[in-house]
Design a protein around this motif. Structure first.
Motif, PDB file in Angstrom:
ATOM      1  N   UNK A 133      29.793  62.272  12.932  1.00  0.00           N
ATOM      2  CA  UNK A 133      31.142  62.647  12.615  1.00  0.00           C
ATOM      3  C   UNK A 133      32.193  61.842  13.607  1.00  0.00           C
ATOM      4  N   UNK A 134      31.590  61.622  14.938  1.00  0.00           N
ATOM      5  CA  UNK A 134      32.489  60.721  15.939  1.00  0.00           C
ATOM      6  C   UNK A 134      32.297  59.220  15.163  1.00  0.00           C
ATOM      7  N   UNK A 135      31.767  58.748  14.590  1.00  0.00           N
ATOM      8  CA  UNK A 135      31.669  57.351  14.070  1.00  0.00           C
ATOM      9  C   UNK A 135      32.756  57.142  12.825  1.00  0.00           C
ATOM     10  N   UNK A 136      32.795  58.333  12.304  1.00  0.00           N
ATOM     11  CA  UNK A 136      33.907  58.540  11.200  1.00  0.00           C
ATOM     12  C   UNK A 136      35.269  58.621  11.779  1.00  0.00           C
ATOM     13  N   UNK A 137      35.479  58.749  13.047  1.00  0.00           N
ATOM     14  CA  UNK A 137      36.820  58.683  13.637  1.00  0.00           C
ATOM     15  C   UNK A 137      36.806  57.664  14.701  1.00  0.00           C
ATOM     16  N   UNK A 138      35.757  56.444  14.389  1.00  0.00           N
ATOM     17  CA  UNK A 138      36.050  55.159  14.759  1.00  0.00           C
ATOM     18  C   UNK A 138      35.583  55.233  16.328  1.00  0.00           C
ATOM     19  N   UNK A 139      35.045  56.200  16.756  1.00  0.00           N
ATOM     20  CA  UNK A 139      34.231  56.440  18.011  1.00  0.00           C
ATOM     21  C   UNK A 139      32.749  55.947  18.012  1.00  0.00           C
ATOM     22  N   UNK A 140      32.442  55.008  18.718  1.00  0.00           N
ATOM     23  CA  UNK A 140      30.976  54.454  19.024  1.00  0.00           C
ATOM     24  C   UNK A 140      30.184  55.455  19.623  1.00  0.00           C
TER      25      UNK A 140
ATOM     26  N   UNK B 180      33.906  48.543  23.195  1.00  0.00           N
ATOM     27  CA  UNK B 180      33.593  49.530  22.359  1.00  0.00           C
ATOM     28  C   UNK B 180      32.386  49.535  21.277  1.00  0.00           C
ATOM     29  N   UNK B 181      31.583  48.220  21.875  1.00  0.00           N
ATOM     30  CA  UNK B 181      30.145  48.151  21.028  1.00  0.00           C
ATOM     31  C   UNK B 181      29.047  48.902  21.373  1.00  0.00           C
ATOM     32  N   UNK B 182      28.050  48.914  20.738  1.00  0.00           N
ATOM     33  CA  UNK B 182      26.662  49.487  21.284  1.00  0.00           C
ATOM     34  C   UNK B 182      25.908  48.084  21.966  1.00  0.00           C
ATOM     35  N   UNK B 183      25.274  48.524  23.044  1.00  0.00           N
ATOM     36  CA  UNK B 183      24.358  47.499  23.630  1.00  0.00           C
ATOM     37  C   UNK B 183      23.457  48.035  24.848  1.00  0.00           C
ATOM     38  N   UNK B 184      22.625  47.213  24.830  1.00  0.00           N
ATOM     39  CA  UNK B 184      21.423  47.515  26.025  1.00  0.00           C
ATOM     40  C   UNK B 184      20.802  46.244  26.557  1.00  0.00           C
ATOM     41  N   UNK B 185      20.298  46.327  27.833  1.00  0.00           N
ATOM     42  CA  UNK B 185      19.387  45.442  28.340  1.00  0.00           C
ATOM     43  C   UNK B 185      17.988  45.420  28.139  1.00  0.00           C
ATOM     44  N   UNK B 186      17.580  44.324  27.866  1.00  0.00           N
ATOM     45  CA  UNK B 186      16.131  44.438  27.432  1.00  0.00           C
ATOM     46  C   UNK B 186      15.150  42.992  27.660  1.00  0.00           C
ATOM     47  N   UNK B 187      13.892  43.178  27.958  1.00  0.00           N
ATOM     48  CA  UNK B 187      13.065  42.314  28.441  1.00  0.00           C
ATOM     49  C   UNK B 187      12.093  41.934  27.034  1.00  0.00           C
ATOM     50  N   UNK B 188      12.608  40.833  26.441  1.00  0.00           N
ATOM     51  CA  UNK B 188      11.831  40.607  25.233  1.00  0.00           C
ATOM     52  C   UNK B 188      10.337  39.983  25.414  1.00  0.00           C
ATOM     53  N   UNK B 189       9.973  40.292  26.274  1.00  0.00           N
ATOM     54  CA  UNK B 189       8.376  39.991  26.646  1.00  0.00           C
ATOM     55  C   UNK B 189       7.911  41.372  26.248  1.00  0.00           C
TER      56      UNK B 189
END
Length: 584
Positions: free
Chosen positions: A201-208, A483-492
């Motif tokens: 529902x929040x995404x439909x309101x343009x809230x990530x 306002x984007x989704x993101x995360x830190x990650x170790x690709x090893x």
């Protein structure tokens, strides 16, 4: 009860632990790379024979998530909830095999229908979990033949999600939830998200809104949310920090939470942001606020805003001096330089983070635009990030412009119609399923989020998980502030998600980073295969030598793969791959 744990290590012990951890990690990576190189040399010595083809995993790994083995964690001595945490050091995730889909797997339905209806055979859920899924956060699911529906066409079932969202908006002083963005609420971390209905529902309101829940063997909140095409990630903070920088979210929503670490919630919450608690054991049967959480909230300078039934809301202070005011009982700010340490599953802190950050800007003082404008970049002083990373305006907009050009070029190489908002293939009057639509996208080396911004500008109905590789310049604060989704990650290491949860995986320059870190390219491509749905796409960009090696491995895991020359005079090449629906 509210768990408020002080650090179990002194500064000296913490440093010692960090050194030991680094030594162990480097040794483990060297050992893994040696084994990987040996296997690759062995396979090359046999030529292009069937011995090069990677085998298919057994049926027991259809929903396999590496690094989350509760039995092994218990045997290793982890307890008090730590056995539920991520422990890659105990996981044998280098057993080279391809995770198979369930026998009844079907390509997800295209949006918008796919957000409310999924195939039962695509997820692991028990009959009992259907019967216990009727709360507001676990919106009642209906099993209709071979599909799971999260809505009722005849509207006989009332889920209350829209009403709940409107109630939260009113509790923070808004006229309706349509005013969330204008009030500074653009990003929400939804902890214990049920099956994603509030986030949808929040995404439909343009809230990530990003769903986050602990690993679950069956009935996973994260797996079902991703299957619906909603942003989600496995994670909890029983004993470790979440892989986000300080001051990341405008609102933290927690449903049915028990034993929340409020200091960690405060760390990732922006100044003036809201903490919303719904239900759980932190409230009594009479609906009054439990005393322990009230006491902790006061110690971290939160103001109690409102209560309605089982919903409680606090607001984080906008004054960073509150933590160093000397007020009795207030938890002190972390020492200078504490936030320079990337928050990648580090032990939980007993101090308040982010107070000295250049990004300490109340959410109510920002523009309502999702993208950071040149004016906003100026306000941030060329955006000195939490980890003292200077982002120049020309770099930021160069990333966006190059990503916009790349998006046009890449997609012309793929199926001409791959997005969920275009359900038909060109020339098909009545196309035969499955369609190659794209909803969930992962950018494995996101830089400044330029690819995400290009999607947004193009009006594509997708969301992007922007991953910033550990050890590179940490641009995640800038990504999150857009306002984007993101995360830190170790690709090893494996990524914290379930199999078959992404439709498109993109990586520019990641192979070079991987090689410099001494990690296995084969392990990376097998991990991409695990998280990619059948018929999903992979687009890799790097130098010719690494792209050639990646194509060899892609052939071994039975992807359709081709190398594309960019015709720009550089050594850069594209590797465009598609995972088959059925492997023979």
């Amino acid at each position: 009860t509210v768990l408020l744990r002080s650090s179990s290590f002194t500064t000296f012990e913490s440093v010692s632990l960090s050194i030991k951890s680094d030594v162990y990690t480097n040794y483990r990576r060297l050992k893994e790379q040696t084994a990987s190189d040996y296997l690759e040399l062995t396979s090359l010595s046999y030529g292009d024979s069937n011995q090069n083809v990677v085998r298919i995993c057994g049926k027991e790994r259809e929903h396999y998530v590496p690094c989350y083995n509760v039995s092994a964690n218990l045997l290793a001595g982890f307890k008090d909830g730590e056995e539920l945490d991520r422990h890659c050091e105990l996981s044998n995730y280098h057993d080279y095999c391809l995770v198979r889909p369930p026998r009844d797997y079907k390509t997800p339905l295209s949006w918008p229908l796919g957000r409310d209806v999924i195939w039962n055979g695509n997820v692991k859920i028990s009959k009992d979990q259907f019967l216990s899924s009727g709360s507001m956060t676990k919106r009642l699911m209906l099993l209709e033949e071979n599909q799971i529906s999260f809505h009722s066409d005849d509207e006989l079932i009332h889920d209350g999600v829209k009403e709940y969202s409107h109630q939260v908006a009113e509790m923070i002083g808004l006229g309706s939830d349509a005013e969330f963005i204008q009030a500074g609420v653009r990003t929400v971390l939804d902890i214990g998200c049920g099956f994603g209905s509030f986030g949808a529902h929040l995404l439909s309101l343009k809230v990530m809104a990003i769903c986050m829940a602990a690993y679950e063997l069956t009935g996973s909140q994260v797996q079902l949310s991703l299957e619906r095409g909603l942003p989600a990630l496995i994670g909890n903070f029983i004993s470790r920090k979440l892989p986000f920088p300080s001051l990341s979210y405008d609102m933290v929503h927690c449903a049915q939470c028990d034993g929340m670490f409020l200091i960690e919630a405060d760390r990732i919450l922006k100044p003036g942001g809201y903490f919303v608690l719904h239900g759980g054991s932190l409230s009594t049967k009479q609906g009054s606020m439990a005393r322990p959480i009230e006491e902790v909230a006061e110690k971290i300078c939160w103001t109690f805003i409102a209560q309605q039934e089982e919903t409680f809301i606090w607001q984080k202070t906008i004054d960073p001096q509150c933590y160093s005011s000397g007020k009795q009982g207030v938890i002190p700010p972390c020492r200078e330089g504490h936030d320079d340490i990337q928050s990648y599953y580090q032990p939980l802190a007993s101090c308040v983070g982010g107070t000295a950050s250049k990004r300490w800007v109340p959410i109510q003082n920002r523009s309502s635009s999702f993208q950071i404008t040149p004016a906003e970049l100026e306000i941030h002083g060329n955006f000195i990030c939490t980890f003292r990373i200077e982002v120049q305006q020309d770099e930021f907009y160069e990333d966006f412009e190059s990503s916009r050009i790349a998006m046009r070029n890449y997609w012309s190489l793929l199926n001409p119609v791959i997005f969920s908002d275009h359900p038909k293939r060109p020339g098909d009057e009545d196309p035969i399923p499955p369609y190659n639509m794209i909803r969930n996208v992962m950018d494995m080396n996101a830089n400044y989020g330029g690819l995400n911004a290009a999607f947004l500008e193009a009006g594509k109905s997708v969301w992007v998980m922007n991953v910033v590789p550990l050890g590179t310049r940490n641009t995640l604060p800038l990504i999150l502030d857009q306002g984007f989704a993101g995360v830190l990650h170790d690709w090893c290491e494996p990524f914290p998600t379930y199999p078959r949860t992404y439709d498109l995986v993109h990586a520019n320059g990641l192979l070079s980073i991987l090689v410099s870190d001494g990690c296995s390219m084969k392990s990376l491509l097998l991990e991409i295969d695990r998280i990619l749905r059948p018929e999903g796409w992979v687009v890799l960009s790097d130098n010719l030598g690494l792209i050639e090696k990646a194509r060899t491995i892609a052939t071994q895991i039975r992807w359709e793969a081709r190398i594309v020359d960019l015709d720009n005079g550089s050594d850069q090449r594209l590797l465009v791959c598609q995972k088959p629906f059925v492997r023979k």
